[in-house]
Each structure stands twice: as structure tokens, then as C-alpha cells.
Write a protein that holds these residues in place. Structure first.
Motif, PDB file in Angstrom:
ATOM      1  N   ARG A  53       0.857  -1.197   0.000  1.00 34.86           N
ATOM      2  CA  ARG A  53       0.000   0.000   0.000  1.00 34.86           C
ATOM      3  C   ARG A  53       0.888   1.240   0.000  1.00 34.86           C
ATOM      4  NH1 ARG A  53      -4.779   1.031   4.431  1.00 34.86           N
ATOM      5  NH2 ARG A  53      -5.815   2.646   3.254  1.00 34.86           N
ATOM      6  N   VAL A  54       0.479   2.259  -0.760  1.00 31.52           N
ATOM      7  CA  VAL A  54       1.233   3.516  -0.849  1.00 31.52           C
ATOM      8  C   VAL A  54       0.274   4.682  -0.682  1.00 31.52           C
ATOM      9  CG1 VAL A  54       2.681   4.971  -2.327  1.00 31.52           C
ATOM     10  CG2 VAL A  54       2.933   2.492  -2.419  1.00 31.52           C
ATOM     11  N   VAL A  55       0.684   5.645   0.135  1.00 32.07           N
ATOM     12  CA  VAL A  55      -0.076   6.881   0.301  1.00 32.07           C
ATOM     13  C   VAL A  55       0.901   8.030   0.055  1.00 32.07           C
ATOM     14  CG1 VAL A  55      -1.333   8.333   1.932  1.00 32.07           C
ATOM     15  CG2 VAL A  55      -1.682   5.855   1.957  1.00 32.07           C
ATOM     16  N   PHE A  56       0.487   8.995  -0.765  1.00 35.92           N
ATOM     17  CA  PHE A  56       1.328  10.155  -1.040  1.00 35.92           C
ATOM     18  C   PHE A  56       0.984  11.276  -0.062  1.00 35.92           C
ATOM     19  CE2 PHE A  56       1.219   7.835  -5.055  1.00 35.92           C
ATOM     20  CZ  PHE A  56       2.586   7.694  -5.279  1.00 35.92           C
ATOM     21  N   ILE A  57       2.027  11.876   0.498  1.00 36.75           N
ATOM     22  CA  ILE A  57       1.854  12.965   1.466  1.00 36.75           C
ATOM     23  C   ILE A  57       2.764  14.123   1.078  1.00 36.75           C
ATOM     24  CG2 ILE A  57       1.098  11.520   3.391  1.00 36.75           C
ATOM     25  CD1 ILE A  57       3.937  11.489   4.451  1.00 36.75           C
ATOM     26  N   GLY A  58       2.479  15.295   1.633  1.00 32.55           N
ATOM     27  CA  GLY A  58       3.263  16.494   1.329  1.00 32.55           C
ATOM     28  C   GLY A  58       4.625  16.501   2.001  1.00 32.55           C
ATOM     29  N   SER A  59       4.695  15.953   3.225  1.00 32.30           N
ATOM     30  CA  SER A  59       5.970  15.870   3.939  1.00 32.30           C
ATOM     31  C   SER A  59       5.859  14.802   5.025  1.00 32.30           C
ATOM     32  CB  SER A  59       6.342  17.214   4.565  1.00 32.30           C
ATOM     33  OG  SER A  59       5.423  17.573   5.560  1.00 32.30           O
ATOM     34  N   VAL A  60       7.009  14.239   5.368  1.00 29.44           N
ATOM     35  CA  VAL A  60       7.065  13.233   6.426  1.00 29.44           C
ATOM     36  C   VAL A  60       7.120  13.966   7.762  1.00 29.44           C
ATOM     37  CG1 VAL A  60       8.474  11.405   7.445  1.00 29.44           C
ATOM     38  CG2 VAL A  60       8.196  11.516   4.960  1.00 29.44           C
ATOM     39  N   PRO A  61       6.193  13.661   8.682  1.00 33.48           N
ATOM     40  CA  PRO A  61       6.206  14.348   9.980  1.00 33.48           C
ATOM     41  C   PRO A  61       7.421  13.928  10.812  1.00 33.48           C
ATOM     42  CG  PRO A  61       4.515  12.656   9.951  1.00 33.48           C
ATOM     43  CD  PRO A  61       5.091  12.708   8.576  1.00 33.48           C
ATOM     44  N   LYS A  62       8.121  14.938  11.329  1.00 30.03           N
ATOM     45  CA  LYS A  62       9.309  14.692  12.152  1.00 30.03           C
ATOM     46  C   LYS A  62       9.266  15.602  13.365  1.00 30.03           C
ATOM     47  CE  LYS A  62      12.002  13.457   8.106  1.00 30.03           C
ATOM     48  NZ  LYS A  62      13.087  13.762   7.213  1.00 30.03           N
ATOM     49  N   ASN A  63       9.921  15.170  14.451  1.00 29.32           N
ATOM     50  CA  ASN A  63       9.996  16.029  15.630  1.00 29.32           C
ATOM     51  C   ASN A  63      11.123  17.053  15.443  1.00 29.32           C
ATOM     52  OD1 ASN A  63      12.418  14.724  16.250  1.00 29.32           O
ATOM     53  ND2 ASN A  63      11.538  13.523  17.912  1.00 29.32           N
ATOM     54  N   LEU A  64      11.366  17.856  16.447  1.00 30.40           N
ATOM     55  CA  LEU A  64      12.359  18.930  16.319  1.00 30.40           C
ATOM     56  C   LEU A  64      13.772  18.424  16.071  1.00 30.40           C
ATOM     57  CD1 LEU A  64      11.088  21.385  19.066  1.00 30.40           C
ATOM     58  CD2 LEU A  64      10.813  21.554  16.588  1.00 30.40           C
ATOM     59  N   SER A  65      14.072  17.224  16.558  1.00 26.10           N
ATOM     60  CA  SER A  65      15.416  16.677  16.341  1.00 26.10           C
ATOM     61  C   SER A  65      15.522  15.928  15.017  1.00 26.10           C
ATOM     62  CB  SER A  65      15.819  15.764  17.503  1.00 26.10           C
ATOM     63  OG  SER A  65      14.982  14.630  17.534  1.00 26.10           O
ATOM     64  N   GLY A  66      14.428  15.847  14.253  1.00 22.14           N
ATOM     65  CA  GLY A  66      14.462  15.214  12.936  1.00 22.14           C
ATOM     66  C   GLY A  66      14.032  13.761  12.918  1.00 22.14           C
ATOM     67  N   LYS A  67      13.606  13.224  14.055  1.00 19.38           N
ATOM     68  CA  LYS A  67      13.167  11.831  14.113  1.00 19.38           C
ATOM     69  C   LYS A  67      11.773  11.706  13.509  1.00 19.38           C
ATOM     70  CE  LYS A  67      12.837   7.933  17.162  1.00 19.38           C
ATOM     71  NZ  LYS A  67      11.790   7.285  17.646  1.00 19.38           N
ATOM     72  N   ILE A  68      11.597  10.695  12.668  1.00 21.28           N
ATOM     73  CA  ILE A  68      10.305  10.463  12.027  1.00 21.28           C
ATOM     74  C   ILE A  68       9.275  10.054  13.079  1.00 21.28           C
ATOM     75  CG2 ILE A  68       9.055   8.981  10.408  1.00 21.28           C
ATOM     76  CD1 ILE A  68      11.691   8.746   8.829  1.00 21.28           C
ATOM     77  N   LEU A  69       8.103  10.651  12.999  1.00 16.49           N
ATOM     78  CA  LEU A  69       7.024  10.346  13.936  1.00 16.49           C
ATOM     79  C   LEU A  69       6.188   9.179  13.399  1.00 16.49           C
ATOM     80  CD1 LEU A  69       6.015  14.010  14.807  1.00 16.49           C
ATOM     81  CD2 LEU A  69       7.455  12.451  16.132  1.00 16.49           C
ATOM     82  N   ARG A  70       6.776   7.977  13.443  1.00 13.77           N
ATOM     83  CA  ARG A  70       6.120   6.777  12.926  1.00 13.77           C
ATOM     84  C   ARG A  70       4.788   6.496  13.614  1.00 13.77           C
ATOM     85  NH1 ARG A  70       9.558   3.802   9.661  1.00 13.77           N
ATOM     86  NH2 ARG A  70      11.715   4.285  10.103  1.00 13.77           N
ATOM     87  N   LYS A  71       4.760   6.684  14.930  1.00 10.08           N
ATOM     88  CA  LYS A  71       3.529   6.385  15.669  1.00 10.08           C
ATOM     89  C   LYS A  71       2.363   7.211  15.155  1.00 10.08           C
ATOM     90  CE  LYS A  71       5.719   4.781  19.868  1.00 10.08           C
ATOM     91  NZ  LYS A  71       5.951   4.952  21.271  1.00 10.08           N
ATOM     92  N   ASP A  72       2.623   8.468  14.784  1.00 15.58           N
ATOM     93  CA  ASP A  72       1.564   9.320  14.240  1.00 15.58           C
ATOM     94  C   ASP A  72       1.067   8.785  12.904  1.00 15.58           C
ATOM     95  OD1 ASP A  72       1.999  10.877  16.441  1.00 15.58           O
ATOM     96  OD2 ASP A  72       2.879  12.569  15.354  1.00 15.58           O
ATOM     97  N   LEU A  73       1.997   8.311  12.065  1.00 13.11           N
ATOM     98  CA  LEU A  73       1.603   7.779  10.764  1.00 13.11           C
ATOM     99  C   LEU A  73       0.872   6.448  10.900  1.00 13.11           C
ATOM    100  CD1 LEU A  73       4.775   8.709   8.696  1.00 13.11           C
ATOM    101  CD2 LEU A  73       2.507   9.729   8.537  1.00 13.11           C
ATOM    102  N   ILE A  74       1.299   5.624  11.853  1.00 16.18           N
ATOM    103  CA  ILE A  74       0.605   4.361  12.105  1.00 16.18           C
ATOM    104  C   ILE A  74      -0.815   4.633  12.580  1.00 16.18           C
ATOM    105  CG2 ILE A  74       0.540   2.314  13.588  1.00 16.18           C
ATOM    106  CD1 ILE A  74       3.660   2.381  13.464  1.00 16.18           C
ATOM    107  N   GLN A  75      -0.943   5.600  13.476  1.00 23.89           N
ATOM    108  CA  GLN A  75      -2.268   5.969  13.989  1.00 23.89           C
ATOM    109  C   GLN A  75      -3.152   6.514  12.871  1.00 23.89           C
ATOM    110  OE1 GLN A  75      -2.259   9.001  17.023  1.00 23.89           O
ATOM    111  NE2 GLN A  75      -4.243   8.346  17.816  1.00 23.89           N
TER     112      GLN A  75
END
Length: 128
Positions: free
Chosen positions: A100-122
Motif C-alpha cells: 500500500r502507498v499513500v502520497f503525502i506532502g511531507s514526512v512528519p518529524k519532531n524537532l530533532s528530525g526523528k520520524i514520527l512513525r507512531k503518528d503515521l501508524i495511527q
């Protein structure tokens, strides 16, 4: 401090320093196989029309989980979901294919640049 190297993705520089860059704990369990999202993300980033991406586990009652990709296309790209899935499927084992593929405008990251995977999973599972 002791760190079990097997559960971390590390590299050693020319001076012998060890750098921990990621955890391998975030494995996707597909029909008993373990699929590392970082491997699929590295492959996706080699595509000339992909600017950024993140791969997450998507729950499935029959398979357990399967790889799902959030992809940021480069400006002016006409990349489709099928294009992304075909690109990956030609280069990996069948159990590692993105389903499955979903196109998004940007990958959500926290201030230190870590990807917020939990937000995308949710986000992905909230529509179930």
C-alpha cells in the motif's frame, strides 16, 4: 554503558567510533517473516521521483502486518502507487513488497528530525 549491538543499526567511522543511527526493533511481521522498514526506505529513496518516505507496519488479520509506504513525490512528478510498488517488487523478496502507498506532502518529524512513525501508524489505522 553496554548496548546490545544486534538490536541497533550502527556504523564505525575511520577513527573507530561507533555511531548508533537507528533501532532495528521496528520490524514488520509479515506471515512470520521480519521486514526492516529502514531497508525499504533506503531502497525507495533511490527512486529519482521520490523526495522522502517512511515505511510502517499496516495490520492485517490474515498476514499479521504488511509494509505500507508514505511517499513524498518530487515536484512535478507523476509517480503512481503502482509505480512505487513495481519499483520495490523488482528488487526485494516477495514478502518484503510494499502492499500500500499513500502520497503525502511531507514526512512528519519532531524537532530533532526523528520520524514520527507512531503518528503515521495511527493515521493509517484510524480509517479501519
Amino acid at each position: 554503558m553496554r548496548i546490545p549491538i544486534l538490536s541497533y543499526l550502527c556504523y564505525i567511522d575511520e577513527d573507530g567510533f561507533i555511531f548508533v543511527v537507528d533501532r532495528l526493533k521496528e520490524l514488520i511481521k509479515y506471515k512470520g517473516y521480519q521486514v526492516p522498514p529502514a531497508e525499504l526506505e533506503a531502497l525507495l529513496l533511490t527512486h529519482p521521483e521520490i523526495d522522502d518516505c517512511v515505511v510502517i507496519p499496516f495490520p492485517d488479520k490474515d498476514l499479521g502486518q504488511f509494509p505500507m509506504a508514505y511517499v513524498v513525490r518530487k515536484n512535478g512528478s507523476g509517480l503512481t502507487e503502482k509505480d512505487v510498488m513495481d519499483f520495490v517488487s523488482k528488487q526485494v523478496a516477495p514478502y518484503k513488497r510494499i502492499r500500500r502507498v499513500v502520497f503525502i506532502g511531507s514526512v512528519p518529524k519532531n524537532l530533532s528530525g526523528k520520524i514520527l512513525r507512531k503518528d503515521l501508524i495511527q493515521l493509517a489505522t484510524s480509517k479501519l
